[in-house]
Design a protein around this motif. Sequence first.
Motif, PDB file in Angstrom:
ATOM      1  N   ASP A   1      23.434  -7.900  50.160  1.00 48.36           N
ATOM      2  CA  ASP A   1      22.041  -8.226  50.466  1.00 48.36           C
ATOM      3  C   ASP A   1      21.933  -9.648  51.008  1.00 48.36           C
ATOM      4  OD1 ASP A   1      19.333  -7.695  50.711  1.00 48.36           O
ATOM      5  OD2 ASP A   1      18.872  -8.460  48.704  1.00 48.36           O
ATOM      6  N   ALA A   2      22.803  -9.972  51.953  1.00 45.47           N
ATOM      7  CA  ALA A   2      22.919 -11.337  52.459  1.00 45.47           C
ATOM      8  C   ALA A   2      21.658 -11.766  53.180  1.00 45.47           C
ATOM      9  CB  ALA A   2      24.126 -11.448  53.388  1.00 45.47           C
ATOM     10  N   ARG A   3      21.356 -13.049  53.062  1.00 46.89           N
ATOM     11  CA  ARG A   3      20.175 -13.620  53.730  1.00 46.89           C
ATOM     12  C   ARG A   3      20.544 -14.572  54.854  1.00 46.89           C
ATOM     13  NH1 ARG A   3      15.920 -13.404  50.087  1.00 46.89           N
ATOM     14  NH2 ARG A   3      14.630 -14.196  51.783  1.00 46.89           N
ATOM     15  N   ALA A   4      21.825 -14.986  54.921  1.00 46.66           N
ATOM     16  CA  ALA A   4      22.261 -15.888  55.995  1.00 46.66           C
ATOM     17  C   ALA A   4      23.772 -15.789  56.134  1.00 46.66           C
ATOM     18  CB  ALA A   4      21.843 -17.331  55.717  1.00 46.66           C
ATOM     19  N   LEU A   5      24.240 -16.040  57.339  1.00 45.12           N
ATOM     20  CA  LEU A   5      25.671 -16.101  57.643  1.00 45.12           C
ATOM     21  C   LEU A   5      26.002 -17.515  58.082  1.00 45.12           C
ATOM     22  CD1 LEU A   5      26.036 -12.820  59.739  1.00 45.12           C
ATOM     23  CD2 LEU A   5      27.134 -13.242  57.541  1.00 45.12           C
ATOM     24  N   LEU A   6      27.008 -18.122  57.456  1.00 42.14           N
ATOM     25  CA  LEU A   6      27.450 -19.461  57.807  1.00 42.14           C
ATOM     26  C   LEU A   6      28.830 -19.378  58.454  1.00 42.14           C
ATOM     27  CD1 LEU A   6      26.424 -21.542  54.655  1.00 42.14           C
ATOM     28  CD2 LEU A   6      25.048 -20.908  56.640  1.00 42.14           C
ATOM     29  N   PHE A   7      29.023 -20.117  59.540  1.00 38.64           N
ATOM     30  CA  PHE A   7      30.285 -20.133  60.277  1.00 38.64           C
ATOM     31  C   PHE A   7      30.757 -21.561  60.447  1.00 38.64           C
ATOM     32  CE2 PHE A   7      28.129 -16.279  61.512  1.00 38.64           C
ATOM     33  CZ  PHE A   7      29.136 -15.323  61.607  1.00 38.64           C
ATOM     34  N   PRO A   8      32.052 -21.817  60.302  1.00 43.63           N
ATOM     35  CA  PRO A   8      32.572 -23.156  60.608  1.00 43.63           C
ATOM     36  C   PRO A   8      32.679 -23.407  62.104  1.00 43.63           C
ATOM     37  CG  PRO A   8      34.349 -21.714  59.943  1.00 43.63           C
ATOM     38  CD  PRO A   8      33.086 -20.926  59.774  1.00 43.63           C
ATOM     39  N   GLU A   9      32.722 -22.346  62.884  1.00 44.43           N
ATOM     40  CA  GLU A   9      32.726 -22.451  64.343  1.00 44.43           C
ATOM     41  C   GLU A   9      32.374 -21.084  64.922  1.00 44.43           C
ATOM     42  OE1 GLU A   9      36.602 -22.847  66.285  1.00 44.43           O
ATOM     43  OE2 GLU A   9      37.534 -22.619  64.301  1.00 44.43           O
ATOM     44  N   ASP A  10      31.830 -21.102  66.128  1.00 43.80           N
ATOM     45  CA  ASP A  10      31.566 -19.873  66.877  1.00 43.80           C
ATOM     46  C   ASP A  10      32.622 -19.799  67.965  1.00 43.80           C
ATOM     47  OD1 ASP A  10      30.603 -17.667  68.123  1.00 43.80           O
ATOM     48  OD2 ASP A  10      28.653 -18.512  68.678  1.00 43.80           O
ATOM     49  N   ASN A  11      33.610 -18.945  67.766  1.00 35.61           N
ATOM     50  CA  ASN A  11      34.827 -18.978  68.573  1.00 35.61           C
ATOM     51  C   ASN A  11      35.208 -17.556  68.967  1.00 35.61           C
ATOM     52  OD1 ASN A  11      37.481 -19.209  69.538  1.00 35.61           O
ATOM     53  ND2 ASN A  11      37.962 -20.873  68.135  1.00 35.61           N
ATOM     54  N   PRO A  12      35.353 -17.263  70.267  1.00 33.76           N
ATOM     55  CA  PRO A  12      35.713 -15.899  70.673  1.00 33.76           C
ATOM     56  C   PRO A  12      37.090 -15.475  70.179  1.00 33.76           C
ATOM     57  CG  PRO A  12      35.827 -17.398  72.557  1.00 33.76           C
ATOM     58  CD  PRO A  12      35.182 -18.149  71.437  1.00 33.76           C
ATOM     59  N   SER A  13      37.973 -16.422  69.876  1.00 31.92           N
ATOM     60  CA  SER A  13      39.286 -16.045  69.358  1.00 31.92           C
ATOM     61  C   SER A  13      39.177 -15.312  68.037  1.00 31.92           C
ATOM     62  CB  SER A  13      40.165 -17.289  69.186  1.00 31.92           C
ATOM     63  OG  SER A  13      40.410 -17.919  70.427  1.00 31.92           O
ATOM     64  N   TYR A  14      38.121 -15.576  67.270  1.00 36.36           N
ATOM     65  CA  TYR A  14      37.892 -14.899  66.004  1.00 36.36           C
ATOM     66  C   TYR A  14      36.830 -13.808  66.111  1.00 36.36           C
ATOM     67  CZ  TYR A  14      40.319 -19.050  64.303  1.00 36.36           C
ATOM     68  OH  TYR A  14      41.230 -20.050  64.110  1.00 36.36           O
ATOM     69  N   ALA A  15      36.354 -13.544  67.318  1.00 35.11           N
ATOM     70  CA  ALA A  15      35.313 -12.538  67.536  1.00 35.11           C
ATOM     71  C   ALA A  15      34.106 -12.787  66.641  1.00 35.11           C
ATOM     72  CB  ALA A  15      35.875 -11.130  67.315  1.00 35.11           C
ATOM     73  N   THR A  16      33.720 -14.050  66.484  1.00 33.39           N
ATOM     74  CA  THR A  16      32.576 -14.364  65.627  1.00 33.39           C
ATOM     75  C   THR A  16      31.274 -13.827  66.196  1.00 33.39           C
ATOM     76  OG1 THR A  16      32.483 -16.522  66.737  1.00 33.39           O
ATOM     77  CG2 THR A  16      33.623 -16.423  64.622  1.00 33.39           C
ATOM     78  N   GLY A  17      31.246 -13.532  67.495  1.00 32.57           N
ATOM     79  CA  GLY A  17      30.026 -12.968  68.061  1.00 32.57           C
ATOM     80  C   GLY A  17      29.675 -11.617  67.471  1.00 32.57           C
ATOM     81  N   ILE A  18      30.673 -10.871  66.982  1.00 31.55           N
ATOM     82  CA  ILE A  18      30.390  -9.550  66.391  1.00 31.55           C
ATOM     83  C   ILE A  18      29.570  -9.683  65.113  1.00 31.55           C
ATOM     84  CG2 ILE A  18      31.446  -7.497  65.379  1.00 31.55           C
ATOM     85  CD1 ILE A  18      31.636  -7.574  68.405  1.00 31.55           C
ATOM     86  N   PRO A  19      30.013 -10.436  64.095  1.00 31.30           N
ATOM     87  CA  PRO A  19      29.160 -10.557  62.900  1.00 31.30           C
ATOM     88  C   PRO A  19      27.825 -11.235  63.177  1.00 31.30           C
ATOM     89  CG  PRO A  19      31.081 -12.005  62.754  1.00 31.30           C
ATOM     90  CD  PRO A  19      31.318 -11.095  63.899  1.00 31.30           C
ATOM     91  N   ILE A  20      27.761 -12.136  64.169  1.00 31.82           N
ATOM     92  CA  ILE A  20      26.480 -12.751  64.490  1.00 31.82           C
ATOM     93  C   ILE A  20      25.513 -11.700  65.022  1.00 31.82           C
ATOM     94  CG2 ILE A  20      25.343 -14.334  66.094  1.00 31.82           C
ATOM     95  CD1 ILE A  20      27.738 -16.192  65.824  1.00 31.82           C
ATOM     96  N   ARG A  21      25.983 -10.844  65.938  1.00 30.66           N
ATOM     97  CA  ARG A  21      25.115  -9.791  66.481  1.00 30.66           C
ATOM     98  C   ARG A  21      24.738  -8.772  65.408  1.00 30.66           C
ATOM     99  NH1 ARG A  21      25.737  -9.440  72.202  1.00 30.66           N
ATOM    100  NH2 ARG A  21      25.795 -11.604  72.925  1.00 30.66           N
ATOM    101  N   VAL A  22      25.693  -8.407  64.558  1.00 27.58           N
ATOM    102  CA  VAL A  22      25.383  -7.459  63.474  1.00 27.58           C
ATOM    103  C   VAL A  22      24.364  -8.078  62.521  1.00 27.58           C
ATOM    104  CG1 VAL A  22      26.342  -6.211  61.513  1.00 27.58           C
ATOM    105  CG2 VAL A  22      27.616  -6.314  63.653  1.00 27.58           C
TER     106      VAL A  22
END
Length: 668
Positions: free
Chosen positions: A321-342
């Motif tokens: 039941d998460a209310r926020a996602l925290l990232f140390p960086e937004d980096n395509p090497s880690y495909a961080t765009g996927i969890p951000i979009r989800v």
Amino acid sequence: MRESQNKFKKSTNANRKKSVILNVYEQTHFREMSRVVKLLLDDGTFTPVVHFGCPYPFLFQDMQSALEMGVVSFYTSGTAVASDGAQTAGPLARHAAACPGGFDGVHAGSVHEVDAEHSAPCADLANGWQIGTPGPGGAVRVSGETDSDETHFLRWRQLRAATGESRLQKRLGDVDRFAGSRLRLRLRARADRPLAVRICLQQYYGDGLPPVHTQDRYVLLSPDWTSLTADFDVPPVSRRRLGKNANLMLRVHFPGWGVFQADLLAVTFDKGSGGRTLLAPDAGPQASDRPWVLPWRRFAGEIFRLWRLKRAVAAMLRKTDARALLFPEDNPSYATGIPIRVGHAHGVPSIVLPYTIATALEPASVLERDPRHRPGPVGCSLLRLCGGQWLYEHGGSMMSRLPIPEALALQWTGGAPDRPWIAHSGDADVIAVENAAMADHYRREGLSGARLVEVGALYDDVLAQGMRNREKGRALLARSFGLPADRPLLLCAPPPDGHHRGGHRCEFATFDDLIEYWAERLAQVKDFGILVCPHPTAIDRHFVPFRERGIAVATGWDTARLVPLCDLYVASVSATIRWAIACGHPVLNYDVYRYGYTDFAGVPGVIRVEGRDAFAGQMRRMTSDPACLAELARLQRQESRRWGRLDGQAQTRLLALLNRMTVHDRPD
């Protein structure tokens, strides 16, 4: 496992705390995110949840650390942590059955929750090695299945070490079966460039014990398919040790930055009369006969992996039941765009808490000799057609931020950032800016001003506390490391081993040579107390040269606690240089790998040098001339306010930001 997840969700609802997921993709991420975890636990308003998004060295140790802090952890990845554990030798096999659901389900598309009940087995699993992801062409084909009773010889397992080396390993069976015989391996292999490959035959007893006997054969592979043969004499050994049968392991070690393909043609052993073939050759088509198959297979695999990753992240958001996602960086090497979009699809905002400073030059310098990132004319045209700004000109040629199959898959699935070469250029809602200098940096990189919120960084509060209690801190260091209390302090932060990632410009042939030289130069410094703070990814043996010369090594200490206490900071293109600037301390920036970064070019108190002679000369000047050091410190203090907000209120500002971002309930 489902009961534990339901219990976690019920307890969270009962306490009416807001769950926040902290995403971790490497060890330095975990170090900085640990500060956030402690802040959220102390505040009591939020429930931190750590999501480990990919395998990396010492992953399970970090999982154990999260458990010790009382935090629930989840693991999702595009590569299996372990599968078919019953056929895996050593600690993987010993603990596979003990982990929740076994390890067959630990991959993208499933969420692996780590709790205290299984913390010890998971912590033991790492043993210094982690599963690695093969590069394009790196999927090893093993051919020639013979009788059914020999099929357990046919599975390779690819592993990656903390040193950046990868290996393929196969358990051949009990040593007793082969003792006194000659083992012959026939391998057909190729590499994407000349690679020095080590073929190793080891006898060991498992349970983390070192091998009792090792034989090595070194071969140089060319980009063409090469047939090679290696003979090993298997000596007789004691049948048992500590109640364990000895195993015979065949391993092929190769650099982690290289792409390696192999077909294991045959393994035979001879006990004096004739030989017995364990694996027979396969007359089927080879991968090199169909060069077009592998990229498309890789693309299809990436599409499937990212699709499963979407499902895994969505399941994790529902379970916590998460209310926020925290990232140390937004980096395509880690495909961080996927969890951000989800997260956006589920009404969950994303916040980037940057842990480093980077420009497009940084990944380009590291990847410039990797052929997977040199797409060629046809590849460049394909990337331009797919959309996105994947190309970057560096060194007179075009580079792709990701290999073509990964770039196309990320673009296809909607997880690609607008400008992949620019850090944090994705769809995160807020970038928590550290200070005024970093705000200017992000604007120069073209990031939207509306997303930039100057919050400060949690390490700023650590620096501020250290500056307030400088005398007490220096006294503590004097007691802990035997440093002279009446001398200025030189704090040295040697770089991590970068020889396998863009280190071809380095004048030192090996990392051991680099560390040896660095220790020699420090040992020549007079009238200073000297303290070395290890990089989070360093291993203990790298600091033997310092200890042999009587130089103290602050193993386990937070670098942010040490920087305020020094008078001179010596580092190599490290983001921690920002901390020394914020404290007003002069910096000697030794660009040992000759990356040529210009992050601190306008800061007069940061002296950048290349080459061992320039480093030695500048070190001598800064440590022997007090007037020079004092002048550099004066210049540094003029810049300090721009590079750090040392008012002790970064925690308060970050909590206020989280409360603003999570004020609304998630939509059903």
